[in-house]
Design a protein around this motif. Structure first.
Motif, PDB file in Angstrom:
ATOM      1  N   PRO A  33      67.089   1.010  61.677  1.00 28.60           N
ATOM      2  CA  PRO A  33      68.504   1.205  61.336  1.00 28.60           C
ATOM      3  C   PRO A  33      69.394   0.282  62.162  1.00 28.60           C
ATOM      4  N   GLU A  34      70.464  -0.209  61.554  1.00 23.35           N
ATOM      5  CA  GLU A  34      71.329  -1.187  62.233  1.00 23.35           C
ATOM      6  C   GLU A  34      71.907  -0.633  63.527  1.00 23.35           C
ATOM      7  N   SER A  50      71.191  -2.523  67.080  1.00 21.95           N
ATOM      8  CA  SER A  50      72.230  -3.087  67.953  1.00 21.95           C
ATOM      9  C   SER A  50      72.245  -2.423  69.321  1.00 21.95           C
ATOM     10  N   ALA A  51      71.954  -1.109  69.371  1.00 22.69           N
ATOM     11  CA  ALA A  51      71.959  -0.388  70.652  1.00 22.69           C
ATOM     12  C   ALA A  51      70.787  -0.797  71.541  1.00 22.69           C
ATOM     13  N   ASN A  67      60.238  -0.665  70.506  1.00 25.65           N
ATOM     14  CA  ASN A  67      59.369   0.068  69.587  1.00 25.65           C
ATOM     15  C   ASN A  67      59.050   1.460  70.124  1.00 25.65           C
ATOM     16  N   TRP A  68      58.881   1.564  71.440  1.00 24.34           N
ATOM     17  CA  TRP A  68      58.612   2.852  72.090  1.00 24.34           C
ATOM     18  C   TRP A  68      59.759   3.834  71.839  1.00 24.34           C
ATOM     19  N   VAL A  69      60.979   3.369  72.049  1.00 23.06           N
ATOM     20  CA  VAL A  69      62.154   4.232  71.885  1.00 23.06           C
ATOM     21  C   VAL A  69      62.307   4.654  70.424  1.00 23.06           C
ATOM     22  N   ILE A  70      62.159   3.694  69.507  1.00 24.48           N
ATOM     23  CA  ILE A  70      62.322   4.003  68.080  1.00 24.48           C
ATOM     24  C   ILE A  70      61.268   5.002  67.615  1.00 24.48           C
ATOM     25  N   ARG A  71      60.018   4.770  68.004  1.00 22.25           N
ATOM     26  CA  ARG A  71      58.941   5.702  67.650  1.00 22.25           C
ATOM     27  C   ARG A  71      59.213   7.084  68.218  1.00 22.25           C
TER      28      ARG A  71
END
Length: 445
Positions: A64-65, A69-70, A80-84
């Protein structure tokens, strides 16, 4: 001339050495999993796969945008760790809400997941099929999905709601001839496929016909078993599913921080440290989670139809599995008495399977994706991929749980016996009645 004759063997030796060196390089390149064929080396099928891989969505690259950006200043590994992590917790919370919605919500979710997984698998085949401009593959695939669901879900309805359905005159026909109707629907699809065959593409069409049926075996059959597990009691669904989630998350965590030793070539990022750490965490989690859920009637009671209430119920007297028992254990000469429910011992078996064998469902999916040079089955879940990427291990676990229940747990169900009796002829029903009457008479006397 003598000088020339003396040099010729030396040149031949040099050429032989160069030939051997080139052959070794070719062999080592072919053996390497990272080897990429040149356009000249590729056979036509591989070129089709390359074209296919460009057209399929890649989920772990879709972010997600707002998040993109964050997290733009973070290294890719930590990003990738944070998004997962974020979407893992979103899925866990969503799963909790579905459980709160009850058995019906779980069954509807199972059906929706099944349809999405089938769509992701069949889309790969559709990309292959469309390249050749052949008709009807997608339509036939979805038709076979509908007929398969009619058969399997009809079997569940007959098993668990047969007593009710048999009392409705216009539904009795569907129960009595359910399997015949299912077979007739399948035959329509079979004839449809034969009529769609196109000369010069027979092998490709039969390959994709097999593709569809293997997809149905993997997805529809497993979801049918999941529904059966739910009817045995929500605990037989929630605990195994949660074990797979726990194993997947903890294996990723241990592998991320401590992973050094590769586990299997099919999944280069999987490590022994993650495999062992995830397995240990899953066993501990399974024991604790089973103890907690085993105290609630909502989770342990089978889902049955009550003729008195005229509806499905989830109330019961706890069976032996969920009645605390005393166990005397001796460890290093020290005796200890434990007061736990027997289901905990079964949960250990389930957790060992989910942590040792369960990951091979993921490895199978990884091999499938590598064969088509794609990273994910879809792009629905950022950081994870498609729905199939999250449920590849769940389907294998569902089969094991169903087999485990059938082999070690399940007892004959009165509802199923009544359904079978209602399907008998009147004289056969009367014969059973007389036998039961005589049997009870002997007991009373």
């Amino acid at each position: 001339m003598a000088e020339v004759r003396r040099r010729k063997p030396e040149n031949e030796d040099e050429e032989d050495a160069e030939a051997k060196s080139a052959a070794e390089k070719r062999n080592s390149a072919a053996d390497s999993s990272d080897h990429i064929d040149s356009e000249e080396e590729k056979i036509p099928e591989e070129k089709i796969v390359d074209e296919l891989s460009k057209n399929l969505p890649q989920g772990t690259d879709k972010t997600p945008e707002i998040l993109d950006s964050a997290l733009k200043d973070l290294p890719d590994r930590w990003k990738n760790w944070v998004i997962r992590g974020i979407f893992t917790w979103i899925m866990i919370c969503g799963f909790g809400l579905i459980i709160y919605g009850g058995p019906l919500a779980l069954m509807i979710t199972t059906l929706l997941v099944q349809v999405k997984c089938f769509q992701e698998i069949i889309s790969i085949g559709y990309q292959v099929y469309r390249i050749h401009g052949l008709p009807w593959f997608r339509s036939l695939s979805w038709y076979f999905l509908l007929t398969s669901n009619y058969f399997f879900y009809g079997e569940n309805l007959v098993d668990y709601f047969g007593v009710v359905i048999n009392r409705v005159e216009y539904l009795k026909f569907l129960v009595t001839y359910h399997r015949f109707l299912s077979f007739a629907l399948y035959i329509v699809g079979f004839v449809w496929f034969v009529l769609s065959l196109v000369k010069k593409y027979y092998i490709k069409q039969f390959s994709l016909f097999a593709w569809t049926h293997v997809s149905l075996l993997i997805v529809v059959t497993q979801s049918y078993l999941i529904i059966q597990n739910i009817f045995e009691g929500l605990i037989w669904f929630i605990v195994p599913v949660s074990m797979i989630v726990c194993n997947d998350v903890m294996a990723y965590v241990f592998g991320f921080f401590f992973g050094r030793t590769p586990l299997i070539k099919l999944s280069p990022k999987k490590t022994w440290e993650g495999f062992i750490g995830g397995g240990f965490a899953t066993v501990v989690f399974g024991i604790l989670f089973s103890v907690v859920l085993g105290n609630y009637e909502y989770f342990i009671c089978p889902i049955q139809y009550s003729e008195e209430l005229g509806r499905m119920t989830m109330s019961c007297v706890p069976s032996y599995l969920f009645t605390p028992q005393e166990y005397n254990l001796t460890l290093f000469g020290i005796g200890k008495t434990l007061n736990i429910i027997p289901f905990v011992w079964h949960s250990i078996s389930l957790s060992l399977f989910s942590s040792i064998i369960g990951p091979f469902g993921g490895f199978f999916a990884s091999g499938f994706k590598r064969a088509f040079k794609i990273k994910d089955f879809g792009d629905m879940i950022p950081g994870h991929g498609g729905i199939m990427d999250r449920f590849d291990c769940q389907f294998l676990m569902a089969t094991f749980v169903n087999v485990y229940i059938s082999s070690f747990i399940r007892t004959p169900s009165p509802a199923k016996l009544l359904t079978q009796i209602y399907n008998l002829k009147p004289d056969q029903q009367y014969q059973i009645y007389q036998s039961l009457k005589d049997s009870f008479g002997d007991v009373i006397n």
